[in-house]
Design a protein around this motif. Structure first.
Motif, PDB file in Angstrom:
ATOM      1  N   LEU A   1       8.643   6.547   3.257  1.00 10.28           N
ATOM      2  CA  LEU A   1       8.793   5.137   3.597  1.00 10.28           C
ATOM      3  C   LEU A   1       9.254   4.985   5.046  1.00 10.28           C
ATOM      4  O   LEU A   1       8.727   4.146   5.785  1.00 10.28           O
ATOM      5  N   SER A   2      10.202   5.792   5.446  1.00  6.85           N
ATOM      6  CA  SER A   2      10.715   5.723   6.812  1.00  6.85           C
ATOM      7  C   SER A   2       9.609   5.998   7.826  1.00  6.85           C
ATOM      8  O   SER A   2       9.426   5.240   8.789  1.00  6.85           O
ATOM      9  N   ARG A   3       8.859   7.045   7.598  1.00  5.18           N
ATOM     10  CA  ARG A   3       7.787   7.421   8.518  1.00  5.18           C
ATOM     11  C   ARG A   3       6.746   6.300   8.632  1.00  5.18           C
ATOM     12  O   ARG A   3       6.374   5.896   9.733  1.00  5.18           O
ATOM     13  N   HIS A   4       6.308   5.786   7.482  1.00  2.00           N
ATOM     14  CA  HIS A   4       5.281   4.745   7.493  1.00  2.00           C
ATOM     15  C   HIS A   4       5.809   3.411   8.032  1.00  2.00           C
ATOM     16  O   HIS A   4       5.122   2.725   8.795  1.00  2.00           O
ATOM     17  N   LEU A   5       7.010   3.042   7.629  1.00  2.00           N
ATOM     18  CA  LEU A   5       7.572   1.761   8.070  1.00  2.00           C
ATOM     19  C   LEU A   5       7.814   1.760   9.573  1.00  2.00           C
ATOM     20  O   LEU A   5       7.433   0.809  10.266  1.00  2.00           O
ATOM     21  N   LEU A   6       8.440   2.796  10.080  1.00  2.00           N
ATOM     22  CA  LEU A   6       8.747   2.810  11.509  1.00  2.00           C
ATOM     23  C   LEU A   6       7.475   2.869  12.359  1.00  2.00           C
ATOM     24  O   LEU A   6       7.409   2.242  13.418  1.00  2.00           O
TER      25      LEU A   6
ATOM     26  N   ALA B   1       2.039  -9.953  -4.053  1.00  2.00           N
ATOM     27  CA  ALA B   1       2.474  -9.967  -5.465  1.00  2.00           C
ATOM     28  C   ALA B   1       1.403  -9.344  -6.369  1.00  2.00           C
ATOM     29  O   ALA B   1       1.727  -8.611  -7.301  1.00  2.00           O
ATOM     30  N   ALA B   2       0.164  -9.607  -6.093  1.00  2.00           N
ATOM     31  CA  ALA B   2      -0.914  -9.024  -6.894  1.00  2.00           C
ATOM     32  C   ALA B   2      -0.963  -7.519  -6.748  1.00  2.00           C
ATOM     33  O   ALA B   2      -1.267  -6.802  -7.690  1.00  2.00           O
ATOM     34  N   ARG B   3      -0.618  -7.019  -5.578  1.00  2.00           N
ATOM     35  CA  ARG B   3      -0.614  -5.571  -5.348  1.00  2.00           C
ATOM     36  C   ARG B   3       0.494  -4.878  -6.125  1.00  2.00           C
ATOM     37  O   ARG B   3       0.355  -3.759  -6.544  1.00  2.00           O
ATOM     38  N   ARG B   4       1.640  -5.547  -6.250  1.00  2.00           N
ATOM     39  CA  ARG B   4       2.814  -4.932  -6.869  1.00  2.00           C
ATOM     40  C   ARG B   4       2.785  -5.044  -8.385  1.00  2.00           C
ATOM     41  O   ARG B   4       3.558  -4.402  -9.061  1.00  2.00           O
TER      42      ARG B   4
ATOM     43  N   ILE C   1      -3.088  -4.595   7.147  1.00  2.00           N
ATOM     44  CA  ILE C   1      -2.974  -4.899   5.718  1.00  2.00           C
ATOM     45  C   ILE C   1      -3.038  -3.615   4.893  1.00  2.00           C
ATOM     46  O   ILE C   1      -2.290  -3.458   3.918  1.00  2.00           O
ATOM     47  N   LEU C   2      -3.879  -2.675   5.290  1.00  2.00           N
ATOM     48  CA  LEU C   2      -3.913  -1.379   4.596  1.00  2.00           C
ATOM     49  C   LEU C   2      -2.564  -0.666   4.722  1.00  2.00           C
ATOM     50  O   LEU C   2      -2.087  -0.044   3.766  1.00  2.00           O
ATOM     51  N   GLU C   3      -1.956  -0.761   5.882  1.00  2.00           N
ATOM     52  CA  GLU C   3      -0.619  -0.188   6.062  1.00  2.00           C
ATOM     53  C   GLU C   3       0.379  -0.888   5.142  1.00  2.00           C
ATOM     54  O   GLU C   3       1.258  -0.242   4.561  1.00  2.00           O
ATOM     55  N   HIS C   4       0.251  -2.191   4.999  1.00  2.00           N
ATOM     56  CA  HIS C   4       1.116  -2.936   4.081  1.00  2.00           C
ATOM     57  C   HIS C   4       0.942  -2.447   2.651  1.00  2.00           C
ATOM     58  O   HIS C   4       1.922  -2.316   1.901  1.00  2.00           O
ATOM     59  N   LEU C   5      -0.289  -2.210   2.249  1.00  2.00           N
ATOM     60  CA  LEU C   5      -0.542  -1.707   0.895  1.00  2.00           C
ATOM     61  C   LEU C   5       0.174  -0.377   0.670  1.00  2.00           C
ATOM     62  O   LEU C   5       0.787  -0.161  -0.380  1.00  2.00           O
ATOM     63  N   GLU C   6       0.095   0.486   1.662  1.00  2.00           N
ATOM     64  CA  GLU C   6       0.757   1.786   1.554  1.00  2.00           C
ATOM     65  C   GLU C   6       2.272   1.629   1.515  1.00  2.00           C
ATOM     66  O   GLU C   6       2.956   2.261   0.697  1.00  2.00           O
TER      67      GLU C   6
END
Length: 148
Positions: free
Chosen positions: A42-47, A144-147, A8-13
């Motif tokens: 984004l590429s680095r974190h997503l992959l 949605a709350a994060r964004r 979830i922390l990765e999702h936040l990032e």
């Protein structure tokens, strides 16, 4: 041990980086250098995140004694390539030259990619992560709350 709170922390990032990318896509004129830096991040974190899910999360959940959990993990794993492929296509398609020629198209496609990522995050947190052993229900966070 793989933990839902780490994912979830990765999702936040990821959501924060995607929001930055959308902001860059809205800017006129397009700032290719800023976009390149943000897309690289984004590429680095997503992959890395997708690789963690592919190597650790899905195999763990597919071994679940609960058939529904195993089937859910298999379904999510099968869908994994769609997001990665969409992102790779987006990167290949939107060169700096093309962004400069069609900033509105770049903005539209950036928003679409961000929405696809948000939806994937929402679904993983709502449907999948609760099946990770030792996950507390309070570990879920509303995308949605994060964004907002």
């Amino acid at each position: 041990m793989l933990r839902a709170d780490r994912l979830i922390l990765e999702h936040l990032e990821l959501a924060a980086i995607a929001a930055d990318l959308v902001r860059h896509a809205e800017a006129r004129p397009i700032e290719a250098a800023a976009i390149a830096t943000t897309r690289w991040s984004l590429s680095r974190h997503l992959l890395a995140h997708l690789a963690t899910e592919d190597r650790l999360l899905y195999p763990m959940l597919r071994r679940s004694p609960d058939a529904a959990t195993a089937a859910l993990a298999a379904r999510f794993a099968a869908e994994l390539g769609g997001l990665a492929d969409a992102f790779k296509d987006y990167i290949r398609h939107w060169t700096p030259e093309r962004m400069a020629r069609d900033p509105d198209g770049f903005e539209r496609d950036t928003r679409a990619l961000s929405a696809q990522l948000d939806e994937r995050i929402r679904r993983e947190e709502a449907e999948l992560y609760r099946h990770i052993p030792d996950t507390h229900p309070a570990a879920k966070v509303d995308v949605a709350a994060r964004r907002a």
